[in-house]
Write a protein that holds these residues in place. Structure first.
Motif, PDB file in Angstrom:
ATOM      1  N   GLY A   1     -38.551  24.372  10.742  1.00  0.00           N
ATOM      2  CA  GLY A   1     -38.528  23.320  11.760  1.00  0.00           C
ATOM      3  C   GLY A   1     -38.267  21.958  11.140  1.00  0.00           C
ATOM      4  N   GLY A   2     -38.882  21.695   9.987  1.00  0.00           N
ATOM      5  CA  GLY A   2     -38.638  20.443   9.275  1.00  0.00           C
ATOM      6  C   GLY A   2     -37.195  20.325   8.812  1.00  0.00           C
ATOM      7  N   LEU A   3     -36.638  21.441   8.357  1.00  0.00           N
ATOM      8  CA  LEU A   3     -35.235  21.430   7.938  1.00  0.00           C
ATOM      9  C   LEU A   3     -34.306  21.214   9.135  1.00  0.00           C
ATOM     10  N   THR A   4     -34.732  21.666  10.301  1.00  0.00           N
ATOM     11  CA  THR A   4     -33.965  21.400  11.516  1.00  0.00           C
ATOM     12  C   THR A   4     -33.927  19.899  11.795  1.00  0.00           C
ATOM     13  N   CYS A   5     -35.069  19.234  11.627  1.00  0.00           N
ATOM     14  CA  CYS A   5     -35.099  17.771  11.792  1.00  0.00           C
ATOM     15  C   CYS A   5     -34.196  17.102  10.765  1.00  0.00           C
ATOM     16  N   TYR A   6     -34.235  17.585   9.530  1.00  0.00           N
ATOM     17  CA  TYR A   6     -33.346  17.063   8.493  1.00  0.00           C
ATOM     18  C   TYR A   6     -31.895  17.193   8.952  1.00  0.00           C
ATOM     19  N   GLY A   7     -31.535  18.369   9.474  1.00  0.00           N
ATOM     20  CA  GLY A   7     -30.173  18.610   9.942  1.00  0.00           C
ATOM     21  C   GLY A   7     -29.785  17.699  11.097  1.00  0.00           C
ATOM     22  N   LEU A   8     -30.713  17.462  12.009  1.00  0.00           N
ATOM     23  CA  LEU A   8     -30.440  16.543  13.114  1.00  0.00           C
ATOM     24  C   LEU A   8     -30.190  15.136  12.583  1.00  0.00           C
ATOM     25  N   GLY A   9     -30.975  14.733  11.597  1.00  0.00           N
ATOM     26  CA  GLY A   9     -30.759  13.424  10.985  1.00  0.00           C
ATOM     27  C   GLY A   9     -29.405  13.333  10.311  1.00  0.00           C
ATOM     28  N   TRP A  10     -28.996  14.415   9.664  1.00  0.00           N
ATOM     29  CA  TRP A  10     -27.710  14.460   8.967  1.00  0.00           C
ATOM     30  C   TRP A  10     -26.564  14.176   9.937  1.00  0.00           C
ATOM     31  N   LEU A  11     -26.717  14.606  11.175  1.00  0.00           N
ATOM     32  CA  LEU A  11     -25.680  14.412  12.184  1.00  0.00           C
ATOM     33  C   LEU A  11     -25.627  12.985  12.723  1.00  0.00           C
ATOM     34  N   GLY A  12     -26.684  12.214  12.465  1.00  0.00           N
ATOM     35  CA  GLY A  12     -26.783  10.864  13.019  1.00  0.00           C
ATOM     36  C   GLY A  12     -25.780   9.884  12.433  1.00  0.00           C
ATOM     37  N   LYS A  13     -25.561   8.825  13.169  1.00  0.00           N
ATOM     38  CA  LYS A  13     -24.635   7.774  12.746  1.00  0.00           C
ATOM     39  C   LYS A  13     -25.331   6.416  12.866  1.00  0.00           C
ATOM     40  N   THR A  14     -25.045   5.547  11.926  1.00  0.00           N
ATOM     41  CA  THR A  14     -25.636   4.214  11.917  1.00  0.00           C
ATOM     42  C   THR A  14     -25.354   3.476  13.220  1.00  0.00           C
ATOM     43  N   GLU A  15     -24.156   3.653  13.735  1.00  0.00           N
ATOM     44  CA  GLU A  15     -23.790   2.970  14.980  1.00  0.00           C
ATOM     45  C   GLU A  15     -24.724   3.342  16.129  1.00  0.00           C
ATOM     46  N   TRP A  16     -25.199   4.574  16.142  1.00  0.00           N
ATOM     47  CA  TRP A  16     -26.110   5.017  17.200  1.00  0.00           C
ATOM     48  C   TRP A  16     -27.424   4.258  17.125  1.00  0.00           C
ATOM     49  N   LEU A  17     -27.930   4.085  15.912  1.00  0.00           N
ATOM     50  CA  LEU A  17     -29.183   3.336  15.746  1.00  0.00           C
ATOM     51  C   LEU A  17     -29.026   1.904  16.236  1.00  0.00           C
ATOM     52  N   GLU A  18     -27.901   1.320  15.886  1.00  0.00           N
ATOM     53  CA  GLU A  18     -27.651  -0.073  16.266  1.00  0.00           C
ATOM     54  C   GLU A  18     -27.480  -0.224  17.776  1.00  0.00           C
ATOM     55  N   ARG A  19     -26.745   0.704  18.386  1.00  0.00           N
ATOM     56  CA  ARG A  19     -26.454   0.563  19.811  1.00  0.00           C
ATOM     57  C   ARG A  19     -27.609   1.028  20.689  1.00  0.00           C
TER      58      ARG A  19
ATOM     59  N   PHE B   1     -30.854   2.100  19.819  1.00  0.00           N
ATOM     60  CA  PHE B   1     -32.225   1.740  19.460  1.00  0.00           C
ATOM     61  C   PHE B   1     -32.362   0.287  19.024  1.00  0.00           C
ATOM     62  N   ARG B   2     -31.248  -0.439  19.062  1.00  0.00           N
ATOM     63  CA  ARG B   2     -31.229  -1.861  18.723  1.00  0.00           C
ATOM     64  C   ARG B   2     -31.762  -2.130  17.306  1.00  0.00           C
ATOM     65  N   VAL B   3     -31.454  -1.235  16.391  1.00  0.00           N
ATOM     66  CA  VAL B   3     -31.839  -1.414  14.994  1.00  0.00           C
ATOM     67  C   VAL B   3     -30.768  -2.262  14.319  1.00  0.00           C
ATOM     68  N   LYS B   4     -31.196  -3.300  13.651  1.00  0.00           N
ATOM     69  CA  LYS B   4     -30.254  -4.208  12.987  1.00  0.00           C
ATOM     70  C   LYS B   4     -29.690  -3.556  11.721  1.00  0.00           C
ATOM     71  N   PRO B   5     -28.450  -3.872  11.378  1.00  0.00           N
ATOM     72  CA  PRO B   5     -27.851  -3.315  10.163  1.00  0.00           C
ATOM     73  C   PRO B   5     -28.678  -3.596   8.905  1.00  0.00           C
ATOM     74  N   GLU B   6     -29.323  -4.776   8.859  1.00  0.00           N
ATOM     75  CA  GLU B   6     -30.156  -5.106   7.691  1.00  0.00           C
ATOM     76  C   GLU B   6     -31.331  -4.135   7.562  1.00  0.00           C
ATOM     77  N   THR B   7     -31.881  -3.718   8.700  1.00  0.00           N
ATOM     78  CA  THR B   7     -33.003  -2.770   8.696  1.00  0.00           C
ATOM     79  C   THR B   7     -32.546  -1.418   8.168  1.00  0.00           C
ATOM     80  N   VAL B   8     -31.365  -0.988   8.586  1.00  0.00           N
ATOM     81  CA  VAL B   8     -30.816   0.283   8.110  1.00  0.00           C
ATOM     82  C   VAL B   8     -30.612   0.223   6.599  1.00  0.00           C
ATOM     83  N   THR B   9     -30.087  -0.885   6.102  1.00  0.00           N
ATOM     84  CA  THR B   9     -29.866  -1.052   4.662  1.00  0.00           C
ATOM     85  C   THR B   9     -31.190  -1.026   3.902  1.00  0.00           C
ATOM     86  N   LYS B  10     -32.203  -1.685   4.445  1.00  0.00           N
ATOM     87  CA  LYS B  10     -33.525  -1.715   3.808  1.00  0.00           C
ATOM     88  C   LYS B  10     -34.134  -0.308   3.763  1.00  0.00           C
ATOM     89  N   GLN B  11     -34.027   0.416   4.861  1.00  0.00           N
ATOM     90  CA  GLN B  11     -34.559   1.780   4.896  1.00  0.00           C
ATOM     91  C   GLN B  11     -33.819   2.673   3.906  1.00  0.00           C
TER      92      GLN B  11
END
Length: 145
Positions: A58-76, A78-88
């Motif tokens: 199940g944890g590896l499934t979450c890892y796989g879901l994260g792998w599919l993610g895109k930075t643009e999705w976080l920004e659009r 979830f309103r996550v700033k690019p600087e926050t993504v870089t820091k993380q």
């Protein structure tokens, strides 16, 4: 049907499925299932193996879901700033797959697993440390029972 009857009917596979589900973003406790199956007379070694395998996959499934993610999705979305993504990303690069040891922690563990996939941390190292963390969690519960 109460929980002990349900566990008796589903047994170890129920523990596996429940542990898998609990390691995803579903709010569910595999610890209760583990203790319930042990209380119903389940073999501690089999309980350990089924719970660990289910929760790890199940944890590896979450890892796989994260792998599919895109930075643009976080920004659009979830309103996550690019600087926050870089820091993380710097934190993930610094601690890397060792963060997977914490994937067993309720609620935040899912975030760690998704984040490791999102930031493309080593799959094999992440999988190894995630397995160790989840196995230690269930071993502790079994020893305490």
């Amino acid at each position: 049907m109460d929980m002990l009857e349900l566990l008796g009917a589903w047994g170890y596979w129920g523990l596996f499925v429940g542990s898998f589900a609990a390691a995803t973003v579903l709010p569910f406790s595999s610890d209760v299932l583990l203790i319930g199956l042990l209380a119903a007379g389940g073999d501690p070694l089999l309980c350990f193996l089924y719970a660990t395998a289910g929760n790890w996959l199940g944890g590896l499934t979450c890892y796989g879901l994260g792998w599919l993610g895109k930075t643009e999705w976080l920004e659009r979305w979830f309103r996550v700033k690019p600087e926050t993504v870089t820091k993380q990303k710097r934190h993930v690069d610094k601690w890397g797959p060792l963060l997977a040891l914490m994937a067993w922690v309720p609620f935040v563990g899912d975030v760690f697993a998704i984040g490791l996939g999102f930031y493309k941390a080593s799959l094999w190292k992440s999988a190894f440390w995630m397995l160790i963390g989840k196995a230690l969690r269930y071993l502790l519960w079994i020893l305490l029972f």
